[in-house]
Design an enzyme around this catalytic site. Structure first.
Site, PDB file in Angstrom:
ATOM      1  N   HIS A  81       0.834  -1.178   0.034  1.00 32.20           N
ATOM      2  CA  HIS A  81      -0.082  -0.188  -0.012  1.00 32.20           C
ATOM      3  C   HIS A  81       1.092   1.231   0.066  1.00 32.20           C
ATOM      4  O   HIS A  81       1.428   1.435   0.993  1.00 32.20           O
ATOM      5  CB  HIS A  81      -0.832  -0.062   1.143  1.00 32.20           C
ATOM      6  N   SER A  91      14.673  -2.393  11.602  1.00 35.45           N
ATOM      7  CA  SER A  91      15.758  -2.778  10.641  1.00 35.45           C
ATOM      8  C   SER A  91      16.506  -3.846  11.152  1.00 35.45           C
ATOM      9  O   SER A  91      17.410  -3.887  12.023  1.00 35.45           O
ATOM     10  CB  SER A  91      16.644  -1.471  10.112  1.00 35.45           C
ATOM     11  N   ARG A 196      -8.472  -5.485   2.865  1.00 34.11           N
ATOM     12  CA  ARG A 196      -7.741  -6.263   3.798  1.00 34.11           C
ATOM     13  C   ARG A 196      -8.728  -7.055   4.846  1.00 34.11           C
ATOM     14  O   ARG A 196      -8.081  -7.503   5.775  1.00 34.11           O
ATOM     15  CB  ARG A 196      -6.501  -5.602   4.614  1.00 34.11           C
TER      16      ARG A 196
END
Lengths: 242, 242, 242, 242
Positions: A81, A91, A196
């Site tokens: 999206h 990360s 969704r």
């Protein structure tokens, strides 16, 4: 498997938001140079009208900021999206990932009784189907557990050998949890929710994967609480985003 | 490990493209209502001027369509590029994934001699560093191989038990290869390249992960061939995207 | 009014495009790791399926580049389409604008027989309505002509006095023509068309202004010629963009 | 010209905003899985680092909502900012526009002493240049006033004849004021400011038109007050948006 935390739900927290239903109406009323506040009833009518007639931009003058923790395979779907969505994610290059892994709950259907294009993840209907689901669940738990443990062992072993985090993480499964901030607006959120969340009463029935639906439902709950009129109009409009 | 295909490079093919340097100039010259074609020399000057002065929109009137095959952890970085990028990826919900896995080549640095914020993945400089890299490499290959095999075995075992693909895939590591179509334009591509290729001569030196840089360099090669003047201006401009 | 060119239609030229219906199918089939070309019949089915089920991304792996000349008030509406649209427009800062002005044709309804929210620009139904339209048309032509002439005279007078173009142009009316390049893709174009063409058979009937509809219809014609299967599926799907 | 209100400045009000410098830091620290609040000094360092290294996404987890009133030719430039900007504008289709028109103040340079590509709107340097500016100003005021009056007279005359607002408005000049809501985030705003404010100390000096710069400066003032650390880092970074 002492090291691993096993989870079967995502975490979704609304951290902050800007705006309200009546401020969405303010934005819409700019078009007619009308800056008066109106009653809730009149606002609800206007919001219904905007939704129904695909006037989407007024719903962009508000914002919602979420913290989401969910498995990587779910984040992979989420990140597709692009418009009206901002992301900042933990990360694997900079951080040793937490040992949190997803194993589905037993209520999560294991078997697609339909096809890829027309999936049917129904609750088992017959004793035979129930048996099939239960057997599959046991096989899944066993296999997933072994794979997760092995992956984690490899990951830790490489980190201990001084290998860079960004290299070691290549063994980690897409079932490991990640964490992110997500900021969107009511318009982009409605588009997300329309794709969704599966709802047989929707004008266009979507078939999202179970796990991103878990996330979407929690986001929808916060949406309902923050923008109740917009939520109502969206549902009444058959979950068609403007 | 007879079943698994081990790869250490991505595949990047330019499938199609639209436009050229001189057509980018055409788009720029609309602003002065000037529709004459000019010489290559004049075009190069204009393109340099556009790049230098951050006139980015003329570079959007062209397109490049790529096929990319690379590990999932690389696709995860790739998909964070939202603007001017379109993606269609192989789906683990609908498809049994091919058994293609990434194990880095020995030239890929294993050790970060710097910090997270200031990474230093230098080629080993001393015998001690060389030894460290070689040892780390051996540890990596061993651990990654085991983890991949175990994950694949679990995956196949679950599929054979009739478990849905979308469930079974949760054990697959982010080092497995995926495949996608990527469509972008010279402007969005230059932005991608500016962040995903490390070049000490760049005005802003970026520190992308090795593997996405492998992809980016192959895309840059195709960019250079399709839009040579724009490429030249981009490099001359210190890799600053307009 | 010897200096002014009066126009009542926009100009829309397809300058270039990339892709085809079958290449859109290629992009969609990446999701199932299927790279075989299929028959036109099979492709049409797939495209229908994609449209109906809101799988929009395959339609982004193609591109269309247009030259459009239309009045500024129409460009103002056009530029509100932000996603999947690239623009380069003639600049009133850098260029003396051509003396091309829009005066509607007599078939363009002059009177809204409905309300703002529910406009009714019907073809006159009764002699009284016909008279009203004809009278309004005459008033319009007279008033618009005078205003255009006066504005143009002021503009030229200021330019002759050495006043900067960017200052002098502030008197120019939104009915003056401008020129631009527009690049989009079939997905963003379908979204544009769904909002900018009025069709009583559409699932959601939109009420665009007459003049942008003139532009949209010419773009739709080129879309139909370049991507006939996608166009057909779009129309069959009630003009609902995926 | 009793009916017309003449203005020479835009109106810019910050209506609402979400987030703060420290919350931008929170979003950035997700990447290292670090959710502790730090001192202002540490936050400022992090923000400087993010700006300098083109880590732009943390600046998207905040929002600013503005009310802007400015001439249409300025809105035309504004609306070319597509990404991270949401607009709702007063509609000439639905509303009779207010009679507010822009005539530049005498301090606004009338003459470009440079070229289009290298404009030089300097404050007059010599008595001859001063005279030129003063003469041009007088010519401008006279011509603009006449054109505005004529346009407004035509507009009102058509409305009185029952002609639809969307038709009558075609005579209105781009110097008439319009009104809009604009919502953006610190990242998209910094990109806007980098292009729409001229600053000789900037790393890339931009040459925006005077009038959009008037708007941009007022937005920048609100930005400075709401996100002072981000603003400081942005200026220190040579006005290079991340």
């Amino acid at each position: 498997m002492t090291d691993l935390t096993i989870l079967d739900v995502p975490q979704v927290d609304l951290l902050d938001y800007m705006g309200s239903d009546s401020e969405i109406c303010d934005a819409a009323r700019v078009s007619t140079n009308n800056f008066e506040r109106k009653s809730a009833e009149v606002d609800q009518k206007l919001i219904n009208y905007l939704l129904k007639n695909k006037h989407g931009t007024p719903f962009e003058h508000a914002a919602m900021k979420f913290y989401v923790s969910a498995p990587i395979f779910t984040f992979r779907e989420f990140h597709r999206h692009r418009i009206g969505f901002s992301y900042n994610e933990m990360s694997g290059r900079y951080t040793e990932l937490p040992a949190e892994f997803y194993i589905p709950n037993i209520v999560r259907p294991m078997i697609n009784f339909g096809t890829s294009a027309h999936p049917d993840y129904r609750v088992p209907q017959t004793p035979a189907e129930t048996h099939q689901q239960e057997h599959a669940y046991a096989v899944m738990v066993e296999n997933v557990s072994i794979a997760y443990e092995e992956a984690w062992k490899s990951y830790k072993c490489m980190l201990e050998a001084g290998i860079a985090k960004e290299v070691a993480r290549i063994v980690l499964p897409v079932g490991i949890y990640s964490r992110m901030y997500v900021t969107c607006n009511p318009r982009s959120l409605m588009n997300f929710l329309s794709l969704r969340i599966e709802d047989e009463k929707a004008a266009h029935v979507s078939h999202p994967q179970y796990e991103i639906q878990q996330v979407a439902k929690k986001m929808e709950f916060e949406f309902m609480r923050s923008f109740p009129m917009t939520y109502k109009a969206y549902i009444d409009n058959g979950r068609v985003a403007p």
